[in-house]
Design a protein around this motif. Structure first.
Motif, PDB file in Angstrom:
ATOM      1  N   TYR A 279      16.290   1.347 -22.175  1.00 43.31           N
ATOM      2  CA  TYR A 279      15.135   2.186 -22.486  1.00 43.31           C
ATOM      3  C   TYR A 279      13.857   1.349 -22.475  1.00 43.31           C
ATOM      4  O   TYR A 279      12.847   1.750 -21.889  1.00 43.31           O
ATOM      5  CB  TYR A 279      15.338   2.829 -23.863  1.00 43.31           C
ATOM      6  CG  TYR A 279      14.149   3.624 -24.351  1.00 43.31           C
ATOM      7  CD1 TYR A 279      14.103   4.999 -24.175  1.00 43.31           C
ATOM      8  CD2 TYR A 279      13.073   3.009 -24.983  1.00 43.31           C
ATOM      9  CE1 TYR A 279      13.003   5.738 -24.615  1.00 43.31           C
ATOM     10  CE2 TYR A 279      11.977   3.732 -25.415  1.00 43.31           C
ATOM     11  CZ  TYR A 279      11.951   5.087 -25.231  1.00 43.31           C
ATOM     12  OH  TYR A 279      10.868   5.800 -25.658  1.00 43.31           O
TER      13      TYR A 279
ATOM     14  N   GLU B  67      12.685   0.399 -18.921  1.00 49.64           N
ATOM     15  CA  GLU B  67      12.077   1.488 -18.161  1.00 49.64           C
ATOM     16  C   GLU B  67      10.685   1.821 -18.691  1.00 49.64           C
ATOM     17  O   GLU B  67       9.771   2.132 -17.921  1.00 49.64           O
ATOM     18  CB  GLU B  67      12.989   2.708 -18.185  1.00 49.64           C
ATOM     19  CG  GLU B  67      14.313   2.459 -17.456  1.00 49.64           C
ATOM     20  CD  GLU B  67      15.031   3.733 -17.063  1.00 49.64           C
ATOM     21  OE1 GLU B  67      14.359   4.762 -16.871  1.00 49.64           O
ATOM     22  OE2 GLU B  67      16.271   3.693 -16.930  1.00 49.64           O
ATOM     23  N   ALA B  68      10.518   1.766 -20.017  1.00 44.91           N
ATOM     24  CA  ALA B  68       9.197   2.004 -20.596  1.00 44.91           C
ATOM     25  C   ALA B  68       8.215   0.943 -20.114  1.00 44.91           C
ATOM     26  O   ALA B  68       7.072   1.247 -19.753  1.00 44.91           O
ATOM     27  CB  ALA B  68       9.285   2.006 -22.119  1.00 44.91           C
TER      28      ALA B  68
ATOM     29  N   GLU C 112       8.365  -0.805 -17.363  1.00 43.72           N
ATOM     30  CA  GLU C 112       8.046  -0.605 -15.944  1.00 43.72           C
ATOM     31  C   GLU C 112       6.934   0.429 -15.775  1.00 43.72           C
ATOM     32  O   GLU C 112       6.025   0.262 -14.956  1.00 43.72           O
ATOM     33  CB  GLU C 112       9.301  -0.169 -15.185  1.00 43.72           C
ATOM     34  CG  GLU C 112      10.276  -1.313 -14.920  1.00 43.72           C
ATOM     35  CD  GLU C 112      11.273  -0.959 -13.837  1.00 43.72           C
ATOM     36  OE1 GLU C 112      10.957  -0.111 -12.983  1.00 43.72           O
ATOM     37  OE2 GLU C 112      12.366  -1.550 -13.841  1.00 43.72           O
ATOM     38  N   GLY C 113       7.001   1.507 -16.557  1.00 41.66           N
ATOM     39  CA  GLY C 113       5.956   2.515 -16.487  1.00 41.66           C
ATOM     40  C   GLY C 113       4.608   1.970 -16.923  1.00 41.66           C
ATOM     41  O   GLY C 113       3.571   2.255 -16.309  1.00 41.66           O
TER      42      GLY C 113
ATOM     43  N   ASP D 185       3.363  -0.466 -14.119  1.00 38.99           N
ATOM     44  CA  ASP D 185       2.910   0.250 -12.918  1.00 38.99           C
ATOM     45  C   ASP D 185       1.507   0.808 -13.124  1.00 38.99           C
ATOM     46  O   ASP D 185       0.643   0.708 -12.243  1.00 38.99           O
ATOM     47  CB  ASP D 185       3.886   1.385 -12.587  1.00 38.99           C
ATOM     48  CG  ASP D 185       5.192   0.885 -11.998  1.00 38.99           C
ATOM     49  OD1 ASP D 185       5.244  -0.303 -11.601  1.00 38.99           O
ATOM     50  OD2 ASP D 185       6.154   1.670 -11.959  1.00 38.99           O
TER      51      ASP D 185
ATOM     52  N   THR E  83      18.700   6.935 -18.791  1.00 34.02           N
ATOM     53  CA  THR E  83      18.443   5.563 -18.366  1.00 34.02           C
ATOM     54  C   THR E  83      19.258   5.261 -17.109  1.00 34.02           C
ATOM     55  O   THR E  83      20.118   6.042 -16.696  1.00 34.02           O
ATOM     56  CB  THR E  83      18.841   4.580 -19.476  1.00 34.02           C
ATOM     57  OG1 THR E  83      20.227   4.787 -19.815  1.00 34.02           O
ATOM     58  CG2 THR E  83      17.989   4.789 -20.721  1.00 34.02           C
TER      59      THR E  83
ATOM     60  N   ARG F 273       9.408   6.322 -18.006  1.00 30.11           N
ATOM     61  CA  ARG F 273       8.381   5.600 -17.246  1.00 30.11           C
ATOM     62  C   ARG F 273       7.032   6.314 -17.318  1.00 30.11           C
ATOM     63  O   ARG F 273       5.995   5.669 -17.479  1.00 30.11           O
ATOM     64  CB  ARG F 273       8.815   5.460 -15.783  1.00 30.11           C
ATOM     65  CG  ARG F 273      10.027   4.562 -15.596  1.00 30.11           C
ATOM     66  CD  ARG F 273      10.220   4.204 -14.151  1.00 30.11           C
ATOM     67  NE  ARG F 273      11.449   3.445 -13.943  1.00 30.11           N
ATOM     68  CZ  ARG F 273      11.736   2.781 -12.842  1.00 30.11           C
ATOM     69  NH1 ARG F 273      10.893   2.790 -11.844  1.00 30.11           N
ATOM     70  NH2 ARG F 273      12.867   2.121 -12.741  1.00 30.11           N
ATOM     71  N   GLU F 274       7.065   7.637 -17.203  1.00 29.48           N
ATOM     72  CA  GLU F 274       5.821   8.396 -17.294  1.00 29.48           C
ATOM     73  C   GLU F 274       5.195   8.248 -18.680  1.00 29.48           C
ATOM     74  O   GLU F 274       3.970   8.173 -18.819  1.00 29.48           O
ATOM     75  CB  GLU F 274       6.085   9.868 -16.983  1.00 29.48           C
ATOM     76  CG  GLU F 274       6.483  10.142 -15.537  1.00 29.48           C
ATOM     77  CD  GLU F 274       7.988  10.016 -15.303  1.00 29.48           C
ATOM     78  OE1 GLU F 274       8.676   9.368 -16.127  1.00 29.48           O
ATOM     79  OE2 GLU F 274       8.476  10.555 -14.287  1.00 29.48           O
TER      80      GLU F 274
ATOM     81  N   GLY G 229       5.442   5.621 -20.590  1.00 28.11           N
ATOM     82  CA  GLY G 229       4.820   4.299 -20.599  1.00 28.11           C
ATOM     83  C   GLY G 229       3.483   4.303 -19.876  1.00 28.11           C
ATOM     84  O   GLY G 229       2.511   3.692 -20.326  1.00 28.11           O
ATOM     85  N   SER G 230       3.426   5.020 -18.755  1.00 28.61           N
ATOM     86  CA  SER G 230       2.179   5.112 -17.994  1.00 28.61           C
ATOM     87  C   SER G 230       1.091   5.802 -18.802  1.00 28.61           C
ATOM     88  O   SER G 230      -0.058   5.336 -18.852  1.00 28.61           O
ATOM     89  CB  SER G 230       2.427   5.876 -16.688  1.00 28.61           C
ATOM     90  OG  SER G 230       1.220   6.075 -15.978  1.00 28.61           O
TER      91      SER G 230
END
Length: 326
Positions: free
Chosen positions: A69, A72-73, A75-76, A79, A268, A286-287, A289-290
């Motif tokens: 988790y 992936e967070a 990475e967002g 990015d 995940t 990811r979204e 996190g973005s």
């Protein structure tokens, strides 16, 4: 500066010289002024505002163990930072006495906390330091003092349980995370709402709060499966718990999904790699996190945020870990 000057018994010009590192100040005076600056939580500027705005640096702090988790967070977040020309520095949460002031002194423009818990004292320290905070996937109810990004946990819990009910299951258990975690409560209430709407009973033993960890899933699912009337399906509070549930079933000679259907939460990478691939509720990690990164930058630039809490939609992803009740 006027406040410090009055307290130190010196002129504002002298305080300015100390702040800017000028050498033409007596050592004793310099020490006295610096001590007062520290007492007033003064943050020495590391760079000019124009330079900070050109390439802002955001601190991302994680609490506890780093998992799929977390990756992936991150990475967002990265990015979005790459798209917006920002830099990201990661760390484990270590809330020492001067932690907020130290972050600003190191050039951080905002702080993103992933599932971290902050007290009123921590928030006060951030306010004094002028450091905006965005919490990703908060463990407690969103507070007006805290900007946060989460997901529609209730809707996700509802969809997961409705899926199991549509397959003919009526004995459905819930193995979740910490009882007081708001995301766990929302997922559990979604589960309860679906069960009640279908007229399916929810025995007390069928709800097992714990931790968002594999071992907790293994332990709690074991207790469920050892009941005289065990569930035919289990909704797990996250994917890691779901893998513990699957292992508990395997050690008891149960097959997934023929003997037990399992649904997770998060979606995940491990959910897609599992055997069988895991039916789960997709949380747009990811979204999230973005959005957290973009919100942090807006706050760092002094912009007004329309809502202190944002929720992104969840979605049920059906794979091979669920099947009709036999």
């Amino acid at each position: 500066m006027a406040t410090i000057a009055r307290a130190a018994g010196v002129s504002v010009a002298t305080v300015s010289k100390v702040v800017n590192g000028r050498s033409d100040v007596a050592p004793q005076t310099r020490a006295r002024v610096r001590e007062l600056l520290l007492q007033h939580d003064y943050i020495a500027p590391v760079f000019r505002h124009s330079e900070a705005a050109a390439s802002p640096t955001i601190e991302v702090q994680f609490a506890g163990d780093l998992k799929s988790y977390s990756a992936e967070a991150l990475e967002g977040i990265m990015d979005a930072a790459d798209d917006l020309g920002a830099s990201v520095v990661t760390s484990k949460a270590s809330l020492t006495t001067n932690w907020a002031r130290d972050l600003v002194a190191a050039g951080r423009r905002a702080l993103i906390a992933v599932t971290s818990v902050y007290t009123a004292a921590h928030l006060d320290a951030l306010d004094r330091a002028g450091l905006p905070l965005v919490v990703l996937d908060p463990l407690h109810l969103p507070h007006s003092r805290v900007n946060s990004v989460g997901a529609t946990n209730f809707a996700g819990g509802l969809a997961a349980t409705q899926h199991l009910l549509s397959l003919g299951h009526r004995r459905v258990g819930y193995v979740g995370g910490p009882a007081m975690a708001v995301c766990n409560q929302a997922r559990m209430h979604g589960y309860r709402a679906a069960m009640e709407a279908a007229g399916a009973p929810v025995p007390t033993d069928y709800i097992r709060p714990g931790e968002f960890k594999y071992q907790a899933g293994l332990r709690s699912a074991g207790a469920l499966l050892d009941l005289d009337e065990p569930p035919t399906a289990i909704f797990a509070g996250n994917d890691e718990i779901a893998f513990g549930v699957i292992e508990a079933a395997r050690t008891r000679g149960l097959r997934i999904p023929e003997d037990l259907s399992v649904v997770g939460f998060d979606d995940t990478l491990l959910a897609r790699m599992a055997s069988p691939p895991l039916t789960t509720v997709r949380q747009p990690i990811r979204e999230m996190g973005s959005v957290a990164l973009r919100t942090a930058l807006r706050l760092a630039n002094g912009e007004k945020i329309e809502s202190h809490h944002i929720e992104l939609a969840t979605e049920l992803v059906t794979r091979a870990s669920t099947a009709p009740c036999r």
